[in-house]
Design a protein around this motif. Sequence first.
Motif: not given
Length: 425
Positions: A7-9, A11, A27, A31-32, A34, A224, A253
């Motif tokens: 649950n970390t993505e 954008t 970050q 959080w991951t 993009r 990314e 997303a």
Amino acid sequence: MKISPGNTEITVVGAGLIGLASAWALQRQGWTVRVLEAEKGVALETSFANAGMITPSMADPWNSPGIWRKLVGWLGQEQAPMLIRPSALPQYLSWGLRFLAHSAPARHGAATRANFRLASLSLSAFQALRAGLPLHYDLRTQGTLQVFRHRREWLAVQRHIHTLQGLGLRGVVLEPAGIAALEPLLEPVCERLLGGVHYPDDETGDARLFCLGLAAHLQEQGVEFEFLTQVRSVRTEQGRVVALDTSQGERPASRVVLACAAHTAALTTRLGLPLAIRPVKGYSLTIPVDDPACLPSLSVIDHHLHAAMTPLQRRLRVAGTAEFSGWDPQLRPERIQALWSMLKALLPQQYERFDRDAAEPWCGFRPMAADGLPYIGPTPVAGLYLNAGQGHLGWTQSLGSGQLLAALISGQQPPIDPTPFRVLR
């Protein structure tokens, strides 16, 4: 909110100062991240060639009390500090009414104090970031110097200093002789100045170099980046973000941060969330300087002309003016000449030594919020967050805005009161 595995993505849309600051703060929170960017690299639009100043001292919004009189007086003057293009008026009508409404002294004062708190948070973040990362962006920490030619403006800045002293602003009021002592290049024009203020805590540098360094660090940390990927719309289902429609196809997303400067408003409007953000064009010149003796030691802001000159490494950045002209990208010679005129007025003895042919003109669009405050935080659409509208304080407030946003998204205690920056206000 505790971030759980899977649950970390998130954008981030935009790879300018605000987008990168958002990615950096998120970050660090785990959080991951993009980042999607419409251009081929970072900081190629609003953040490309700004004035190069980090200035908590300039926290006051441009819609100062009585601004309407100045705007009327400047109508039709191509070298005016603020210029309204009649053809663009329909784009600014409702925004402009709100801009003027928030020029009332009480509202303007409240916005100034809120902006200063955010800018101070950001300045501390810059200092902490540099302590841990070897970023090179032509940094100078000698502060900035504002100079004044007119009595009304001179008295107003002293009130400004008094208002913000309790919040931590340091401003040293200087007589003309003190200006010359601080910046000897100004000595020939000091007799035409009423006075000046040195703000020792301000910083200067090249914003795009900063962005390039920060982006490289983020990529090393696993963030990314997708370039040449323009976000056309945010797709929602049952009031929640599910995907982004981009020029490269759909991108799933569930959490999205819109940090794409003045473009943010177009994306939110399609969701039924109009923002009072409009593009306000600014211009700059970047002039190569072979002789270091022609460079001032610190950034000098001419308050009356709403323009500044900032020393960079073997370059001088001259920037300013505000043009309400919609999305017109034209580099108008008259506006560029206004910057040359300002430079000549401040550095008459060095002026002829600057190579006009080698200078690089540029214009960009500041994302100006009508009330002078950025929009930071969650929206009524679940999973959608904003970080936009910093206007002339984009670099100044960038890292602080990112920290505030990340705290709100992660459910942590905000570092400052987020109320003035809420999306619905």
